[in-house]
Design a protein around this motif. Structure first.
Motif, short mmCIF file in Angstrom:
data_model
loop_
_atom_site.label_atom_id
_atom_site.label_comp_id
_atom_site.label_asym_id
_atom_site.label_seq_id
_atom_site.Cartn_x
_atom_site.Cartn_y
_atom_site.Cartn_z
N ILE A 268 0.84 -1.20 0.00
CA ILE A 268 0.00 0.00 0.00
C ILE A 268 0.87 1.25 0.00
CG2 ILE A 268 -1.68 1.31 1.35
CD1 ILE A 268 -2.80 -1.38 2.32
N GLY A 269 1.97 1.22 0.78
CA GLY A 269 2.89 2.35 0.79
C GLY A 269 3.56 2.55 -0.55
N ALA A 270 3.87 1.44 -1.26
CA ALA A 270 4.47 1.55 -2.58
C ALA A 270 3.52 2.20 -3.57
CB ALA A 270 4.89 0.17 -3.08
N VAL A 271 2.24 1.86 -3.49
CA VAL A 271 1.23 2.49 -4.36
C VAL A 271 1.14 3.97 -4.07
CG1 VAL A 271 -1.23 2.58 -4.89
CG2 VAL A 271 -0.08 0.37 -4.69
N ARG A 272 1.12 4.31 -2.81
CA ARG A 272 1.05 5.72 -2.43
C ARG A 272 2.27 6.49 -2.94
NH1 ARG A 272 1.21 7.85 3.82
NH2 ARG A 272 1.28 10.07 3.39
N GLY A 273 3.45 5.88 -2.85
CA GLY A 273 4.66 6.54 -3.33
C GLY A 273 4.65 6.71 -4.83
N ALA A 274 4.12 5.72 -5.57
CA ALA A 274 4.09 5.82 -7.02
C ALA A 274 3.16 6.92 -7.51
CB ALA A 274 3.67 4.48 -7.62
N TYR A 275 2.06 7.16 -6.78
CA TYR A 275 1.09 8.18 -7.19
C TYR A 275 1.33 9.53 -6.51
CZ TYR A 275 -2.04 5.06 -9.78
OH TYR A 275 -2.59 4.21 -10.71
N ALA A 276 2.39 9.62 -5.70
CA ALA A 276 2.68 10.90 -5.01
C ALA A 276 2.84 12.00 -6.03
CB ALA A 276 3.96 10.77 -4.19
N ASP A 277 2.40 13.15 -5.87
CA ASP A 277 2.44 14.33 -6.75
C ASP A 277 1.50 14.22 -7.94
OD1 ASP A 277 3.72 12.93 -8.91
OD2 ASP A 277 5.26 14.44 -9.14
N MET A 278 0.71 13.12 -8.01
CA MET A 278 -0.29 13.03 -9.07
C MET A 278 -1.70 12.95 -8.51
SD MET A 278 1.39 10.58 -12.00
CE MET A 278 2.14 9.36 -10.92
N LEU A 279 -1.82 12.82 -7.18
CA LEU A 279 -3.12 12.72 -6.54
C LEU A 279 -3.19 13.68 -5.37
CD1 LEU A 279 -3.91 8.90 -6.27
CD2 LEU A 279 -5.10 10.57 -7.66
N GLY A 541 6.28 1.50 6.34
CA GLY A 541 7.57 0.87 6.17
C GLY A 541 8.53 1.68 5.32
N GLU A 542 8.18 2.91 5.02
CA GLU A 542 9.03 3.76 4.18
C GLU A 542 8.73 5.21 4.54
OE1 GLU A 542 11.98 4.15 1.14
OE2 GLU A 542 11.15 2.38 2.13
N ALA A 543 9.77 6.07 4.47
CA ALA A 543 9.59 7.48 4.82
C ALA A 543 9.00 8.22 3.63
CB ALA A 543 10.93 8.09 5.23
N LEU A 544 7.69 8.24 3.54
CA LEU A 544 7.01 8.92 2.44
C LEU A 544 6.70 10.36 2.79
CD1 LEU A 544 4.43 6.13 1.52
CD2 LEU A 544 6.65 6.54 0.48
N LEU A 545 6.50 10.64 4.07
CA LEU A 545 5.98 11.94 4.46
C LEU A 545 6.93 13.07 4.12
CD1 LEU A 545 3.96 12.88 7.49
CD2 LEU A 545 6.12 14.05 7.25
N LEU A 546 8.23 12.90 4.36
CA LEU A 546 9.18 13.98 4.09
C LEU A 546 9.20 14.30 2.60
CD1 LEU A 546 11.26 15.95 5.13
CD2 LEU A 546 12.99 14.16 4.94
N GLY A 547 9.20 13.28 1.77
CA GLY A 547 9.15 13.52 0.33
C GLY A 547 7.90 14.25 -0.08
N GLU A 548 6.76 13.93 0.58
CA GLU A 548 5.51 14.61 0.26
C GLU A 548 5.58 16.08 0.66
OE1 GLU A 548 2.34 12.55 2.07
OE2 GLU A 548 2.31 10.94 0.57
N LYS A 549 6.20 16.37 1.80
CA LYS A 549 6.32 17.76 2.22
C LYS A 549 7.16 18.56 1.21
CE LYS A 549 5.80 17.19 7.24
NZ LYS A 549 4.69 18.16 7.42
N LEU A 550 8.26 17.96 0.73
CA LEU A 550 9.09 18.66 -0.25
C LEU A 550 8.36 18.80 -1.58
CD1 LEU A 550 12.52 16.96 0.53
CD2 LEU A 550 11.69 19.17 1.31
N ASP A 551 7.61 17.76 -1.97
CA ASP A 551 6.82 17.86 -3.19
C ASP A 551 5.77 18.97 -3.07
OD1 ASP A 551 8.15 15.92 -4.55
OD2 ASP A 551 6.78 14.31 -3.99
N LEU A 552 5.22 19.14 -1.85
CA LEU A 552 4.22 20.18 -1.65
C LEU A 552 4.83 21.56 -1.84
CD1 LEU A 552 1.35 20.91 -0.80
CD2 LEU A 552 2.10 20.88 1.58
N ASN A 591 -1.21 19.21 -10.37
CA ASN A 591 -0.48 18.75 -9.20
C ASN A 591 -1.40 18.26 -8.09
OD1 ASN A 591 1.53 19.88 -10.75
ND2 ASN A 591 1.68 21.73 -9.53
N HIS A 592 -2.70 18.52 -8.21
CA HIS A 592 -3.66 18.11 -7.19
C HIS A 592 -4.51 16.94 -7.65
CE1 HIS A 592 -2.44 21.92 -5.46
NE2 HIS A 592 -2.86 22.54 -6.53
#
Length: 612
Positions: A268-279, A541-552, A591-592
């Motif tokens: 589930i985390g991998a799916v979220r990471g793949a769609y980050a900045d597109m959803l 199981g992966e640090a997604l949040l920091l990357g999302e903050k930078l993408d934001l 971007n949203h």
């Protein structure tokens, strides 16, 4: 001191049943998996009151002899393992294991007839007690009936949900298993009403679309990705919905490992990471992913119901899924969820993104402040004044608002219009939407949403992503106290976090030392940031949040630096925007996660006027 005693067999069976059979859907899952492993080509499921009163599963598989039926009703008897190598499980669990557990908490009827046998056999077990054992008439295959689940265990029965809730859980089980095996026909009946009828021999994409949503086939991209491993090949298949085709909840994300439906947080985390900045953050992708890898590289026995798995190389699997999803989406990322014509979409150019804007777009980018401030990009509202008002010097407050539509004089379509899937600009509506004429339809583009995506991709191409993540050292390193498990998770991710500008190190059993923060988050609270990242690691199981903050941060810069709604564009600027979209990745959504353009086919236009 309490006396240690051996539990009676009936109580042992009930305890084992509690691990496997927690509700009707759990029993149904075991029965269907048995039918699949028996080599069945057709499986029929019948439910009464959501499975609370009756569950019946009939298959046309290999069947069982009376002796095999007796073994299947004994604990720890199975045909799943040909030898003692439990890590080599290659089936879902054929006959045995769960059957005695189910039979101990319900009235259980097992009927089976092997192919070529003169007659079948029936065994009936009522809450662990054999009440019938004799011949039966039935076609080749197996029929299993479970009635009055937990009927003699009121303490368990009262914790079951309503018939409607239990039926929804059973329907989800059938859907997931049916998606995993498109070569098998499935029929589901509830209360005498046929709910699902799936033919055998379907393709994977067709089966998924029929089970999940028929529009997914038009609004999704097929996945076919593979990578060699130490002991074989890892493959990823299925279908992924376009980012603009999404839902408010994640209930339409179906994940399979070696044909087994799972709900694994790493996947589930991998799916979220793949769609980050597109959803958008509150939207979720629609997809069905089928991951196949050698059995020795995955442990399917870490959960009693086998809904979770453990990978030997979890980081490699996650990276493989993210890469495979993004590779698949890159083939259709310029599309929007309105499913434009496939022939036109095939003419997209593969020209790489250029860091410098197109010549005709210079006026859109000139004078922009990339620091994120919106002061320099606001458009002054314009008020339309008629020529008569100008001559009469009528006060501006008495004049009308600007017209909502503006068009240029029509010109013939160029000969190479087929090379332009988004067509040629014809005008602007409400100073927000570009109207373009394509060879096969009418295209409407949201100029702000489209340009927002173009600016974001241009920022990335020019290295702004690295600048945002550049580390800014703290004058005095700050100590952040956390729970020891959180510190362990953060310590294991220090290298990944350092690439994003967050430098941390262990400072005792329950503390982390923060030496630098990402430049874009220099004013963030280190305590809250590390706590959020630790929670993110525990969940995904992966640090997604920091990357999302930078993408934001990048997305905010792109939003402020893009053409605003209400900006009057010339035809040259409109066409330049369309051409830039045609060669920019992920230009089908902003971007949203919203679509940037829609197309109305000429046939649809003719239908509106009754010309079809």
């Amino acid at each position: 001191m309490p006396t240690i005693r051996r539990l009676p067999e009936s109580l042992v069976n009930r305890i084992a049943a509690g691990e496997v059979v927690e509700r009707p859907a759990a029993a149904l899952k075991e029965l269907i998996e048995n039918a699949i492993d028996s080599g069945a080509r057709t499986i029929v499921v019948s439910l009464v009151e959501g499975g609370l009163d009756r569950i019946e599963v009939t298959d046309d598989g290999c069947g069982m002899t009376p002796e095999e039926m007796a073994l299947a009703l004994e604990r720890h008897a199975t045909s799943k393992l040909p030898d003692d190598a439990i890590e080599q499980v290659a089936t879902l669990g054929f006959r045995g294991e769960a059957l005695p557990s189910i039979a101990s908490v319900a009235r259980f009827t097992l009927e089976s007839r092997p192919k070529g046998a003169a007659q079948g056999w029936r065994k009936v077990v009522d809450h662990g007690e054999m009440v019938e054992d004799g011949p039966a008439a039935l076609p080749p295959g197996t029929r299993v009936r479970v009635e009055h689940l937990f009927g003699k265990i009121p303490a368990r029965r009262k914790f079951l949900r309503t018939a409607r809730s239990e039926y929804a859980a059973c329907l989800d089980v059938v859907r997931r298993l049916a998606m995993a095996r498109p070569d098998i026909g499935f029929t589901l009946e509830h209360g005498g009403r046929r709910v699902l009828a799936l033919q055998s021999g379907q393709g994977l994409v067709e089966r998924v679309a029929q089970v999940v949503a028929r529009e997914l086939k038009e609004n999704g991209v097929p996945i076919d990705f593979e990578r060699p491993t130490q002991s074989g090949t890892m493959t990823l298949g299925g279908i992924a919905g376009l980012p603009t085709y999404n839902r408010g909840v994640a209930d339409h994300q179906y994940l399979f490992v070696n044909g087994r439906p799972v709900k694994d947080r790493l996947l589930i985390g991998a799916v979220r990471g793949a769609y980050a900045d597109m959803l958008a953050r509150d939207r979720h992708a629609v997809l069905a992913l089928f991951l196949d890898l050698p059995p020795e590289e995955v442990d399917v026995n870490v959960h009693p119901a086998k809904t979770e798995v453990r990978f030997h190389d979890s980081a490699g699997v996650r990276g493989f899924i993210v890469s495979g999803l993004r590779h698949a989406l890159s083939t259709g990322d310029r599309r929007s969820a309105q499913a434009p014509d496939a022939a036109a979409m095939g003419r997209w150019t593969s020209e790489p993104v250029q860091p410098d804007p197109a010549p005709s777009l210079q006026s859109l980018f000139s004078g922009r402040d990339w620091s994120g401030s919106s002061a320099s990009v606001r458009e002054a509202p314009t008020v339309w004044r008629s020529p008569e008002a100008e001559v009469a010097d009528v006060p501006q407050s008495h004049t009308a608002s600007a017209p909502f539509g503006r068009a240029e004089e029509a010109a013939p379509l160029p000969e190479d219009v087929a090379a332009y899937p988004l067509g040629i600009a014809r005008g602007q509506v409400a100073e927000t939407y570009i109207v373009a004429e394509a060879e096969d339809g009418l295209v409407i583009v949201d100029q702000h949403a489209a340009h927002e995506r173009l600016v974001l991709e241009r920022l990335r191409a020019s290295g702004a992503e690295e600048a945002v993540a550049r580390a800014q050292a703290l004058l005095i390193p700050e100590v952040v106290e956390l729970d020891e498990p959180d510190c362990d998770r953060l310590e294991g991710a220090t290298e990944k976090l350092a690439t994003m500008g967050l430098a941390i190190e262990r400072f005792g059993p329950g503390a982390m030392l923060v030496r630098s923060l990402p430049h874009a988050l220099a004013k963030a609270d280190p305590h809250q940031l590390l706590a959020d990242i630790a929670d993110d690691l525990a969940k995904h199981g992966e640090a997604l949040l920091l990357g999302e903050k930078l993408d934001l941060v990048l997305a905010t810069m792109a939003c402020h630096g893009s053409v605003r709604a209400g900006r009057v564009l010339s035809v040259a600027e409109m066409n330049a925007l369309l051409r830039e979209m045609e060669r920019t990745p992920r230009s089908g959504q902003c971007n949203h996660g919203r679509p940037t353009w829609v197309k109305l086919a000429l046939e649809d236009v003719e239908k509106l006027f009754g010309r079809h």
